[in-house]
Design an enzyme around this catalytic site. Structure first.
Site, PDB file in Angstrom:
ATOM      1  N   GLU A  51      -9.794  -1.289  -0.340  1.00 24.41           N
ATOM      2  CA  GLU A  51      -9.919  -2.315  -1.258  1.00 24.41           C
ATOM      3  C   GLU A  51     -10.947  -3.326  -0.882  1.00 24.41           C
ATOM      4  OE1 GLU A  51      -6.257  -3.932  -3.411  1.00 24.41           O
ATOM      5  OE2 GLU A  51      -6.516  -5.424  -1.787  1.00 24.41           O
ATOM      6  N   HIS A  80      -0.626  20.514  11.678  1.00 27.95           N
ATOM      7  CA  HIS A  80      -0.183  21.600  10.986  1.00 27.95           C
ATOM      8  C   HIS A  80      -0.357  21.387   9.309  1.00 27.95           C
ATOM      9  CE1 HIS A  80       1.671  23.137  14.517  1.00 27.95           C
ATOM     10  NE2 HIS A  80       1.592  21.841  15.039  1.00 27.95           N
ATOM     11  N   LYS A 121      -4.325  -3.635 -14.550  1.00 31.35           N
ATOM     12  CA  LYS A 121      -3.411  -4.594 -14.809  1.00 31.35           C
ATOM     13  C   LYS A 121      -3.633  -5.324 -16.209  1.00 31.35           C
ATOM     14  CE  LYS A 121      -3.960  -6.995 -11.059  1.00 31.35           C
ATOM     15  NZ  LYS A 121      -3.638  -8.128  -9.795  1.00 31.35           N
TER      16      LYS A 121
END
Length: 539
Positions: A353, A384, A505
């Site tokens: 950000e 793994h 938004k």
């Protein structure tokens, strides 16, 4: 433009000159121990070994020259003086003040900020003591046993990470939970099994208008009322962390139970502020303030250490080195410490950000790659899952290994196995495995040999802490903050705004209205319009 700096040009030529050199050769040289000594830095209880990087003393000198030409330390000093280095929002950047002491002279717009910082810190301390002692009770007079922090982004990731990391230091009086996602499952599953009479909600939103946070806050308000909490007594079950007093009062929270912060605190840098109220409740004021002191120690190191000994500066420059000169599109953070399993989530927001930008501070194109993708999980789990790609994939992925010399929870043999794996991964990335070594290990199938060869020459840092405690965690987080600043300063970008999150938004609002039955108020692309129709048809 950073690429026009003389040091950038020199680094470009230097990178080509050493690209074919394998780190094995440097470590096979007689001065290998001197290399390790030269490329090890200690600060605020942390030790950084960065010897396993594709660098020479000349590389380091050129990187430090780049920092000088880019004005990194000049911008650092301006930040600490309270100058408005967040130029797009015309704000100071003073998260370092949040861990300051009374004698520290931090100023914003010329005014001292420490009196307000210490006042809110004392308010947090007093509130936590009231909750822990049972003086603060719910509507029925019962002490609080569970705290739910409702926030998202910086109001969630940092506090959540710290509470997980320091769970071994948690106070016994309360359990702290976190809700961030607007998916109702998050809140519903968190509230399942909680007693409304003994539950406290922290609504954490700077503006008190954040869609996800306020949706969860209103749903939790209904939950309290539906479970018998009188509306007039909801003030015993809600507190707010915000700068919007009017919205807090309109929601029904007593303004005396509001904890404020300031516009010079960015969300992803805010866990040290009232946003960290959940941390104070989880581990107690003393441990919280110890964490602040650890961060302050790193602040002082960053502000005063010589460039060659400056841990955040070196880490930030190494990130720029691999992004700009080796094409490393991502960077992996692997804490070999299970309590730090949420650190990478926090680091993703902090770095991506902050530095996920493509224009300079003046609005012009940067001209180089910025903001690597940050990812990873706790070790040894990552071995793994994705370490195959790091070892034998076609791209370079710099790795940060983070571990502690002492275990958080002591079980016989476990921690030595953890450390062995951590150190072995760094060594394997460095050394690799040649075809001759594969054959020497008894592999006679010529067709199989290429599949078992590791190129090596893959870079990594190792950050050691003696133990995971509040002070070392504070120092680690502050180091990450300053490292992020250094990257942005070299790239000449504003690391303290986040305009990239705003458009989505904005577009969500008319779509929400349509999904709730209103006619379309804006035109959508054909794909989005089709998705809206499908969602409405399924209701």
């Amino acid at each position: 433009m950073p690429t026009a700096l003389p040091a950038w040009q020199s680094l470009s030529q230097h990178a080509q000159a050493i690209r074919a050199t394998h780190m094995r050769d440097w470590f096979a040289a007689p001065d290998a121990e001197q290399r390790v000594h030269a490329f090890t830095v200690e600060a605020a209880g942390l030790t950084l070994d960065y010897a396993k990087n594709r660098i020479t003393p000349e590389t380091l000198a050129l990187l430090l020259q780049l920092a000088d030409e880019a004005g990194v330390l000049t911008l650092r000093d301006a930040m600490l003086r309270g100058e408005r280095i967040n130029n797009t929002e015309h704000r100071s950047v003073l998260h370092a003040a949040l861990r300051g002491h009374a004698e520290d002279d931090y100023r914003a717009n010329g005014a001292a900020v420490m009196p307000d910082v210490l006042r809110v810190r004392a308010q947090m301390r007093d509130f936590a003591q009231r909750v822990h002692s049972g003086t603060w009770t719910g509507h029925a007079g019962q002490r609080i046993t569970d705290v739910v922090n409702i926030g998202i982004g910086g109001s969630d990731l940092g506090p959540r990470m710290v509470c997980r990391a320091l769970a071994h230091l948690a106070v016994p009086q309360v359990r702290v939970h976190f809700v961030s996602n607007v998916d109702g499952t998050d809140l519903a599953e968190t509230l399942a099994g909680l007693n409304p009479d003994t539950t406290l909600a922290i609504v954490c939103s700077k503006t008190f208008t954040t869609l996800e946070t306020m949706a969860n806050a209103h749903s939790m308000r209904r939950w309290f009322i539906e479970h018998g909490v009188p509306e007039a007594q909801l003030k015993q079950h809600f507190v707010a962390v915000s700068t919007n007093r009017d919205a807090v009062v309109a929601f029904g929270i007593d303004p005396d139970n509001m904890f404020t912060f300031w516009d010079w605190v960015g969300g992803r840098f805010s866990l040290w502020s009232a946003v960290g109220l959940s941390i104070v409740l989880a581990i107690g004021p003393e441990q919280f303030e110890t964490m602040l002191d650890g961060a302050r120690a790193m602040d002082r190191h960053f502000a005063s250490a010589a460039p060659r000994e400056n841990m955040p500066l070196i880490l930030g420059l190494l990130s720029v080195w691999y992004r700009g000169f080796f094409g490393a599109a991502s960077a992996c953070t692997v804490p070999y410490c299970a309590p730090l399993e949420l650190l990478t989530d926090f680091m993703q927001q902090l770095e991506m950000e902050s530095n996920g930008k493509s224009v300079q501070r003046n609005g012009a194109a940067i001209g180089t790659d910025t903001g690597p993708i940050v990812w990873g999980t706790a070790g040894t789990n990552g071995q793994h899952a994705y370490f195959q790609l790091i070892h034998q994939g076609s791209q370079i992925v710099p790795v940060d290994f983070i571990t502690t010399l002492e275990p958080v929870r002591s079980l016989p043999g476990h921690h030595t196995k953890l450390l062995a794996n951590c150190f072995a991964q760094g060594e394997a990335l460095l050394r690799g495995r040649t075809a001759e070594e594969v054959r020497a290990d008894g592999i006679t199938d010529a067709a199989l040999v290429p599949h078992m060869v590791f190129e090596g020459n893959r870079p990594s840092n190792t950050i050691l802490m003696q133990r995971l405690d509040a002070a070392s965690l504070g120092a680690l987080i502050a180091c990450a903050e300053h490292r992020t600043f250094v990257q942005g300063a070299v790239w000449n970008i504003n690391s303290f705004d986040q305009w990239g999150v705003e458009l989505g938004k904005k577009l969500a609002k008319p779509i929400l209205e349509e999904l709730e039955g209103a006619p379309a108020s804006v035109a959508h692309d054909a794909s989005t319009a089709a998705l809206i129709r499908r969602a409405k048809a399924a209701r």
